[in-house]
Each structure stands twice: as C-alpha cells, then as structure tokens.
Design an enzyme around this catalytic site. Sequence first.
Site, PDB file in Angstrom:
ATOM      1  CG  PHE A 144      -1.949   1.144   1.091  1.00  0.00           C
ATOM      2  CD1 PHE A 144      -3.073   0.999   0.292  1.00  0.00           C
ATOM      3  CD2 PHE A 144      -1.751   2.362   1.723  1.00  0.00           C
ATOM      4  CE1 PHE A 144      -3.985   2.035   0.135  1.00  0.00           C
ATOM      5  CE2 PHE A 144      -2.664   3.404   1.576  1.00  0.00           C
ATOM      6  CZ  PHE A 144      -3.782   3.232   0.779  1.00  0.00           C
ATOM      7  CG  ASP A 229       5.502   3.687   1.782  1.00  0.00           C
ATOM      8  OD1 ASP A 229       5.506   4.266   2.885  1.00  0.00           O
ATOM      9  OD2 ASP A 229       4.507   3.632   1.048  1.00  0.00           O
ATOM     10  CE  LYS A 258      -0.264   6.143   7.506  1.00  0.00           C
ATOM     11  NZ  LYS A 258      -1.692   5.938   7.453  1.00  0.00           N
TER      12      LYS A 258
HETATM   13  N1  PLP Z   1       2.304   4.361   2.410  1.00  0.00           N
HETATM   14  C1  PLP Z   1       1.925   3.566   3.420  1.00  0.00           C
HETATM   15  C2  PLP Z   1       2.796   2.435   3.820  1.00  0.00           C
HETATM   16  C3  PLP Z   1       0.725   3.818   4.081  1.00  0.00           C
HETATM   17  O1  PLP Z   1       0.356   3.013   5.084  1.00  0.00           O
HETATM   18  C4  PLP Z   1      -0.074   4.904   3.681  1.00  0.00           C
HETATM   19  C5  PLP Z   1      -1.360   5.181   4.341  1.00  0.00           C
HETATM   20  O2  PLP Z   1      -1.908   4.441   5.110  1.00  0.00           O
HETATM   21  C6  PLP Z   1       0.362   5.695   2.608  1.00  0.00           C
HETATM   22  C7  PLP Z   1       1.564   5.408   2.010  1.00  0.00           C
HETATM   23  C8  PLP Z   1      -0.454   6.850   2.138  1.00  0.00           C
HETATM   24  O3  PLP Z   1      -0.381   7.887   3.047  1.00  0.00           O
HETATM   25  P1  PLP Z   1      -1.431   9.101   2.953  1.00  0.00           P
HETATM   26  O4  PLP Z   1      -2.787   8.548   3.288  1.00  0.00           O
HETATM   27  O5  PLP Z   1      -0.922  10.099   3.958  1.00  0.00           O
HETATM   28  O6  PLP Z   1      -1.373   9.611   1.562  1.00  0.00           O
END
Ligand code: PLP
Length: 403
Positions: A144, A229, A258
């Site tokens: 994700f 990520d 986050k």
């Molecule tokens: N990357 C990871 C691993 C995530 O868990 C998330 C969101 O849960 C994102 C990217 C996307 O972040 P955002 O919702 O701040 O765009």
Amino acid sequence: MVCTEPTTSADTMALDSQYVMHTYARLPVVFVRGEGCFVYDADGKEYLDLVAGIAVNGLGHCPPKVVEAIREQAGTLMHTSNLYHTVPQPKLAKLLVEISGMTKAFFCNSGAEANEAAMKLARKAAKASGNEAKFEIVTAEQSFHGRTMGAITATGQPKYQKAFEPLVPGFRYVPYNDTDALKAAVGENTCAVILEPVQGESGVHPANPEYLKAARELCDKLNAALVFDEVQTGLGRTGKMFGYQHFGVVPDIMTLAKTLGGGFPIGCCLARDKWADVFEPGDHAATFGGNPLACAVSRVALKVLVEEGMIENSATLGDYFIGRLRALASPHVKEVRGKGLWIGMELYPDAGGARRFCEALQRAGILAKETHVNTIRFAPPLVATKDEIDWAMERIRPVLAMP
Ligand code: PLP
C-alpha cells in the site's frame, strides 16, 4: 441561507451523509476530543485508541508540546509558499537528515505525495543514465502506497486500481518476500524498487532480512533506486526510529508522513548521496509543502518522540502487548505478529471476519482496525503505558471469546 449547526451525533452523521462524498465506511461514532491515548465521543464515552489515527497520533492525542508549537508558529508565520526561504523548513530537514542517514529532504503533505516524489525522483535519475527505457518501477503485491494515480499504481492491490484504469505505465508487481521473483523482475530497465519494510495493509507482515538484502544488491548492481516506504513504519512505530534499521539495509530514498507531524499533516521524501541532488528547480513542487507551520510543529514532534523515550517504549511495550495477545488462546486467532507497537492479529477464515470483532471492541471502548478481512490491526500511540495495555486486554479478552 439558513445554517443549522448539528446538535447531536445523529445530526452530524446525517450532515456527513448529505454533504461529504462517501469515500469512507465510517463507524457510527462522532469524536469530539482526544487526550493521550484516549478519545471521547459526543456523548462523553471514552475509548482507548489502538488505531492512533492510522498511526498518525504516535505521540498521543493533543501532545502538549506539539499543541504549544502549533499555537506559537500559527501566530508567527503559517505560509509564504516555496518562492521564498522560511526558517523552520531547513531546520526540520537538518534534523531529519541527522536521524535518518539520508542527505536531503523534499517536503509535501501526505504519504501518497511523498511516494509520488520518490517515483519522480527515481525516474528522473534513470533518464539521466541515457537509457530511455529505464523507467520501470517494481513494487510488491499486497503493498500500500497511497491513493493518487501514481501511488495506486504502485500499490499492488487490484481492488484499489480497477475503477481507475488505465494506470500509470511502467510498473511490475512481485510477491512480497519472494527473492527469486524479485530477481526475475528487476533488470536493466528498472529505475526503482519500492518496498515497505513491514507491509501494513496486507496484515502487518515484516520483510525477511535476506529479501531486503537481495533488493539492495539488485539495485546496486543495476543502478536503480531502492525506495523504502516508511510512511507507516517510520518514526518509532516498529520499535526503532525507522523500519529499515531492523534489517541492516539502508535505502536510497525513504518516504515519511503519519507520525512526522505529531498529528499535524506533513509528508517528506528523503534521499541520500547521488539521489539527493537529482531534482532541480521546476522538477517537483507542492504549494503547501514544507510550510513553516507544519515544519516547526514536526521538528518539535520529532524532538518529543526522541527525548521522551517513545521509540524504546514502542519496542518494549510492543513485545509485552504481543505476548499478552498470544496468551489469549482464543480459538479464533491464527497468528499474532508485528514489530514494536505495530501488531496484526490474524483470525481464522471461519471467524466471521475481523470487522465484527472491531465493532465489538468499539462497543467495549477500544478502537482497533480490521485489515485484509481477517486481521485486526493494533497501532497504539507510542506513549501508551503497560496499565493501558492491561486495561485494553480486559476488554479484548471477552470480545475474542465471542462465538
Ligand atoms: N504508504 C503507506 C505504507 C501507508 O500506510 C499509507 C497510508 O496508510 C500511505 C503510504 C499513504 O499515506 P497518505 O494517506 O498520507 O497519503
């Protein structure tokens, strides 16, 4: 125009239903206040928050020093755009570079935006190599990475992609933790491999160290960027400052969001060595990115995270919580896994799905989030205490004993 303020939770939910696009399957509760690890609904009922705003409220709700920083900077300078210098942005960049092993930062507003920056950076660097076909990005199935077009393309889950096709070209997907599949997918035309050190959405699955080491070697050999990520795993969630520190594999590019703002929105793409100077003026931008308010607040949040021992707490309390969850011996529970305060409790397929347990937990005053149908995900604030986990266990036990 008659403007009526909602007075009850039902009013608020009706207003939401009428005026807000239905992109979220919200639970029927209206929160009005938060403090530490607890949030309070409009009727005054308290909930122990083991979701922490999907790992955003790492410092707990309304951490006093962060609230104070917001007040102070909001009354000084909130935004001027990136046409000019402001003091908080380079100060935050310096701190992030010092704690991350990276070289330079680009600031944005969310995790998806941070990943967009990472992908653009990797593609631009690869073009400079002279191989026009070197634009492929390899990502993992069940990953994700966010909801923008680039980020859903990077996200190896067709359920997030189907309705929005055609996707961005040039992506390949490999099963997570499968080194042979990774070796087969990465080649001369790969510009980046993007991985989460612990996959969250798939149900909290840590990487195998050998897998990440193989990814590092492949990227070195083929001059591709290894991107981690760390939007969810970064900043103490897994019991270390960054998820990659569990594996001894350092990425070239790393994305954060986050917990970075202690509850305030901010995202960041960090890059090291030669990757740090790829972007030139005009290549990438975000109007709000790196604004003085977000940066001043984030710097305070990071200092609080480190100085108040929250990362160590995440490690020790995470072990304790995982131990207590494993000791439940519920017939529904197949496996409890995780790192630090980042825990997935996988249920057997015949348990009736994780959502019904999360709903029962909510009625009992515990917030938890299901993921991937059968997994209950716990991501408490990193300031949680042993007493709070014991308090939670008293409520989790009867819920997991449901037929
Ligand atoms: N990357 C990871 C691993 C995530 O868990 C998330 C969101 O849960 C994102 C990217 C996307 O972040 P955002 O919702 O701040 O765009």
